[in-house]
Scaffold this motif. Sequence first.
Motif, mmCIF file in Angstrom:
data_model
loop_
_atom_site.group_PDB
_atom_site.id
_atom_site.type_symbol
_atom_site.label_atom_id
_atom_site.label_comp_id
_atom_site.label_asym_id
_atom_site.label_seq_id
_atom_site.Cartn_x
_atom_site.Cartn_y
_atom_site.Cartn_z
ATOM 1 N N TYR A 85 6.424 -9.646 -0.491
ATOM 2 C CA TYR A 85 6.201 -8.324 -1.083
ATOM 3 C C TYR A 85 7.538 -7.649 -1.381
ATOM 4 C CZ TYR A 85 4.344 -3.583 -1.601
ATOM 5 O OH TYR A 85 4.028 -2.330 -2.071
ATOM 6 N N ARG A 90 -3.977 -8.580 -0.576
ATOM 7 C CA ARG A 90 -3.936 -7.119 -0.739
ATOM 8 C C ARG A 90 -4.398 -6.399 0.533
ATOM 9 N NH1 ARG A 90 -3.412 -5.453 -6.099
ATOM 10 N NH2 ARG A 90 -3.659 -7.138 -7.596
ATOM 11 N N VAL A 91 -5.498 -6.873 1.105
ATOM 12 C CA VAL A 91 -6.036 -6.255 2.319
ATOM 13 C C VAL A 91 -5.035 -6.381 3.460
ATOM 14 C CG1 VAL A 91 -7.848 -6.458 4.079
ATOM 15 C CG2 VAL A 91 -8.453 -6.548 1.651
ATOM 16 N N LYS A 92 -4.493 -7.596 3.634
ATOM 17 C CA LYS A 92 -3.511 -7.813 4.702
ATOM 18 C C LYS A 92 -2.289 -6.920 4.505
ATOM 19 C CE LYS A 92 -4.437 -12.609 6.042
ATOM 20 N NZ LYS A 92 -4.663 -12.406 7.459
ATOM 21 N N MET A 93 -1.824 -6.778 3.262
ATOM 22 C CA MET A 93 -0.632 -5.970 2.998
ATOM 23 C C MET A 93 -0.887 -4.512 3.333
ATOM 24 S SD MET A 93 2.445 -6.524 2.159
ATOM 25 C CE MET A 93 3.358 -5.182 2.878
ATOM 26 N N ASN A 94 -2.053 -3.994 3.012
ATOM 27 C CA ASN A 94 -2.380 -2.607 3.360
ATOM 28 C C ASN A 94 -2.410 -2.412 4.873
ATOM 29 O OD1 ASN A 94 -2.512 -1.476 0.786
ATOM 30 N ND2 ASN A 94 -4.616 -2.167 0.489
ATOM 31 N N ARG A 95 -2.955 -3.376 5.587
ATOM 32 C CA ARG A 95 -2.990 -3.290 7.052
ATOM 33 C C ARG A 95 -1.580 -3.376 7.642
ATOM 34 N NH1 ARG A 95 -8.243 -7.171 7.839
ATOM 35 N NH2 ARG A 95 -9.778 -5.604 7.234
ATOM 36 N N LYS A 127 4.181 1.473 9.652
ATOM 37 C CA LYS A 127 4.335 2.931 9.801
ATOM 38 C C LYS A 127 4.221 3.324 11.268
ATOM 39 C CE LYS A 127 2.748 4.231 5.209
ATOM 40 N NZ LYS A 127 1.636 4.785 4.427
ATOM 41 N N TYR A 170 0.712 -10.050 -6.235
ATOM 42 C CA TYR A 170 -0.270 -10.568 -5.275
ATOM 43 C C TYR A 170 -0.766 -11.963 -5.651
ATOM 44 C CZ TYR A 170 -0.289 -6.202 -2.725
ATOM 45 O OH TYR A 170 0.092 -5.134 -1.958
ATOM 46 N N LYS A 218 1.216 -2.446 6.144
ATOM 47 C CA LYS A 218 1.900 -1.174 5.862
ATOM 48 C C LYS A 218 1.555 -0.140 6.932
ATOM 49 C CE LYS A 218 2.145 -1.618 0.825
ATOM 50 N NZ LYS A 218 1.597 -1.119 -0.457
ATOM 51 N N THR A 219 0.274 -0.057 7.276
ATOM 52 C CA THR A 219 -0.160 0.875 8.313
ATOM 53 C C THR A 219 0.484 0.511 9.650
ATOM 54 O OG1 THR A 219 -2.264 1.171 7.167
ATOM 55 C CG2 THR A 219 -2.183 1.823 9.491
#
Length: 164
Positions: A127, A148-153, A159, A133, A155-156
């Motif tokens: 990324y 995409r789902v893994k990347m969003n998780r 953070k 993707y 990122k969270t």
Amino acid sequence: MKKELEHSFVELLEKHQNIVHKVCRLYTNNYDAHNDLFQEITIQLWKAYPKFRGDAKFSTWMYRVGLNTAITLYRKSKRTINTQDFEGVEFKITAEAYDDTEEQQLKVLYKAVHQLNDIEKALVFLYLEDKDYREISETLGISEVNARVKMNRIKTKLKTILNP
């Protein structure tokens, strides 16, 4: 034929060696381990090169071989990278000086990324390399939606790590 193969491999490796350096930086914590992993990835790339069909870009293939090698060695050795001798082939590669100025700026991010699991690290790495993707899914062998789902998780998760 072998000389042509060797010449094209060395040329492509020199052109894209920063990919290998970045993989090494992601999976090692010191200079010696970095160099050992760089050598091991280079060996695995050379062994696999005759089978490279060109279906994907060389850089995408290189990411896949490099990440798979790093993950395999990381899991086998529990952070101690073992190298193997590879006799019979001598590469004369002009090594670029590895400038870590930019990495110093990313030190905090790398520290957080080191807390992720192997697949999460690979996904973040790709990324950050501005891979789309589709390329990420091809390189890691997962679906584009899953990437995409893994990347969003991730990122969270990052953070949370960076801002406890």
